[in-house]
Design an enzyme around this catalytic site. Structure first.
Site, mmCIF file in Angstrom:
data_model
loop_
_atom_site.group_PDB
_atom_site.id
_atom_site.type_symbol
_atom_site.label_atom_id
_atom_site.label_comp_id
_atom_site.label_asym_id
_atom_site.label_seq_id
_atom_site.Cartn_x
_atom_site.Cartn_y
_atom_site.Cartn_z
ATOM 1 N N LYS A 238 2.957 -0.147 -8.417
ATOM 2 C CA LYS A 238 2.261 -0.945 -7.396
ATOM 3 C C LYS A 238 1.079 -1.658 -8.031
ATOM 4 O O LYS A 238 0.339 -1.063 -8.819
ATOM 5 C CB LYS A 238 1.799 -0.042 -6.249
ATOM 6 C CG LYS A 238 1.207 -0.803 -5.059
ATOM 7 C CD LYS A 238 0.820 0.149 -3.929
ATOM 8 C CE LYS A 238 0.232 -0.600 -2.748
ATOM 9 N NZ LYS A 238 -0.159 0.300 -1.638
ATOM 10 N N SER B 124 1.050 -0.847 3.055
ATOM 11 C CA SER B 124 0.876 -1.984 2.177
ATOM 12 C C SER B 124 1.803 -1.967 0.965
ATOM 13 O O SER B 124 1.850 -2.925 0.198
ATOM 14 C CB SER B 124 -0.570 -2.017 1.661
ATOM 15 O OG SER B 124 -0.835 -0.860 0.856
ATOM 16 N N SER C 30 0.444 3.997 3.457
ATOM 17 C CA SER C 30 1.038 2.892 2.705
ATOM 18 C C SER C 30 2.121 3.287 1.717
ATOM 19 O O SER C 30 2.748 2.413 1.116
ATOM 20 C CB SER C 30 -0.064 2.118 1.969
ATOM 21 O OG SER C 30 -0.894 1.461 2.892
#
Length: 506
Positions: free
Chosen positions: A80, A155, A179
């Site tokens: 990420k 997210s 997330s």
């Protein structure tokens, strides 16, 4: 022969050890997959095929030389973009960090490299991890591999889609209010939020420091546990890192693969988490999962946690307040984007123009809210009160875990919604975190795994399991047992039911 991209991380690791496949072959297969489908999905922000293949060849050479390697050595890994890396840009999904390259690796990344995992790219995300849909990225939205007109959750939608679309067997994510777990639920994958402090946050671009936690994403509970084992542990660079002897999560997952391990497990269901607005198909799948647990001898216990209903309100005061402080460093002076107004600009005008151009709407919204909550005259009324509610939620969890071993809930109240359907209304996104936020406020671990699809739309539904702090292994044991029950019910693993298993994204 099974395609390399369809092997689980555990299967791929075994093949690498046996010499059936090389890391270079596995890495190339996943890079080819990214090239084939990511133009539609937008899960990745950066890749470097040459560097990734070079790292894979180095692992193959070390293995050929007889060197002892980690259990996942040679397995590809997506990262990420909230985690800084030296080999690729680290933008946190924001224009204000476009092209930024870090002089060091985040601790979780460094541990993964040391264990021999091969980085294949940085995944897309909501800007500075602010969002519940991965529509807030400055680089465009991520599309759900189950239905490309739907959001993947946020997210960390990029990491979830990367593993769900077979672009990577493993990924790293971050979880501030859900997330990792919420995108896992919406994409039919597995994701874990470790106990706060169980995985170092050093090198994670901060959103809310008292809530952020780095964790693993994969397609199976065992794969998630294997990556958790790699990244867990104390880090002197992180003042919130726990100095604790963590048990093997992979051993726990393997031990839980037999559903008989559920016998006697006390499973709490918090009535406040069965909120109004839970989609009927989500509710029915959740109730079916509880019935499967009960049939194996688990005890289902209803739990009253009266302060959970205030969790969303408390979270959306604490998070913006901490974010407004953490994002103050993006000032156009030290690093990142710099926008100079016409003529001679003052430091203040350059900062203002830079932040106006570099931050997206959701980031600006939360900075303003957080600054207000921390301002003189309002601190006690808002931020201070939210912290008191946080303490009450922690006490509710303590009381619950005195009665049960784990708590179960739907991971998200709905399945994936259409891209753009919330029409810019942030409240709709905020409420989609209602079931995941309490675990972050309390610092306890949570795990999401798929339990089927909703009857209304055929989209994935996730089950969330939560355990007391330090009991992450308990989640993997229970999660693996649930996963085996779902696989037996359906006749195949859930990830094998994905529409992209046999072909491209739909």
């Amino acid at each position: 022969m099974t395609e390399l991209i369809h092997l689980t991380a555990a299967e791929l690791a075994a093949g690498l050890v046996a010499g059936d496949v090389s890391s270079e072959e596995a890495t190339r297969a996943h890079l080819d997959r990214i090239a084939a489908v990511d133009g539609e999905l937008n899960a990745f922000l950066a890749t470097d095929a040459e560097a990734s293949l070079g790292a894979a060849r180095a692992i193959d050479e070390r293995r050929a030389a007889g060197e002892a390697l980690g259990a996942l050595a040679g397995v590809p890994l997506a990262i990420k973009d909230v985690l800084v890396t030296t080999d690729m840009p680290s933008t946190s999904g924001s224009r204000i960090l476009e092209g930024y390259r870090s002089p060091y690796d985040a601790t979780a990344v460094a541990k993964a490299r040391a264990a021999g995992l091969v980085s294949i790219g940085k995944t897309n995300m909501d800007e500075f991890a602010m969002g519940s849909s991965t529509e807030n990225s400055a680089y465009g939205p991520v599309r759900n591999q189950w239905a490309v007109g739907r959001v993947p959750g946020g997210s960390g939608g990029g990491s979830a889609v990367a593993v769900g679309a077979f672009e990577a067997p493993l990924a790293l994510g971050s979880d501030t209010g859900g997330s990792i777990r919420q995108p896992a639920a919406l994409t039919g994958t597995v994701g874990a939020k470790p106990t706060y402090g169980g995985v170092s946050r050093y090198g994670a671009i901060a959103l809310a420091s008292s809530l952020d936690q780095i964790g693993p994403c994969a397609r199976t509970v065992l794969d998630t546990a294997l990556l958790h084992d790699v990244i867990a542990g104390h880090d002197r660079h992180d003042s919130t890192s726990l100095d604790f002897a963590w048990p093997s999560m992979a051993e726990a997952a393997r031990g839980g693969a037999d559903p008989a391990s559920l016998r006697g497990l006390r499973v709490g269901v918090v009535k406040q988490l069965m909120i109004e607005g839970v989609q009927p198909g989500v509710r029915s799948r959740f109730e079916e999962a509880l019935a499967l647990l009960a049939a194996q001898g688990a005890e289902i216990v209803e739990i009253d946690a009266p302060h959970f209903e205030y969790a969303v309100a408390a979270y959306y005061l604490i998070l913006p307040a901490e974010a407004s402080s953490n994002l103050a460093k993006y000032d156009s002076v030290r690093f990142g984007l710099r926008v100079v107004p016409e003529g001679v600009g003052t430091v203040e005008s350059v900062m203002s123009e830079t932040r106006a151009a570099g931050f997206g709407a959701e980031v600006k919204r939360r900075i303003i809210l957080g600054t207000y909550a921390l301002s003189a005259g309002y601190y006690d009324a808002y931020y201070g009160s939210a912290q008191k509610v946080r303490t009450l939620i922690q006490r509710d969890f303590a009381a619950a875990f005195a009665r049960v071993d784990v708590i179960a809930s739907p991971t998200a109240p709905t399945t994936a919604w259409p891209l753009g359907s919330h029409g810019g209304d942030p409240m709709q996104d905020y409420l989609n975190d209602a079931t995941t936020i309490p675990a972050n406020l309390a610092g306890i671990p949570g795990l999401s795994l798929p339990i089927g699809t909703a009857s209304e739309d055929g989209l994935p539904v996730g089950l969330q399991l939560m355990a007391p702090a330090f009991e992450d292994a308990r989640l993997y044991r229970a999660g693996a047992a649930v996963e085996s029950l779902i696989t037996a019910r359906d006749g195949r693993a859930f990830w094998q039911q994905s529409p992209v298993f046999e072909g491209g994204a739909r």
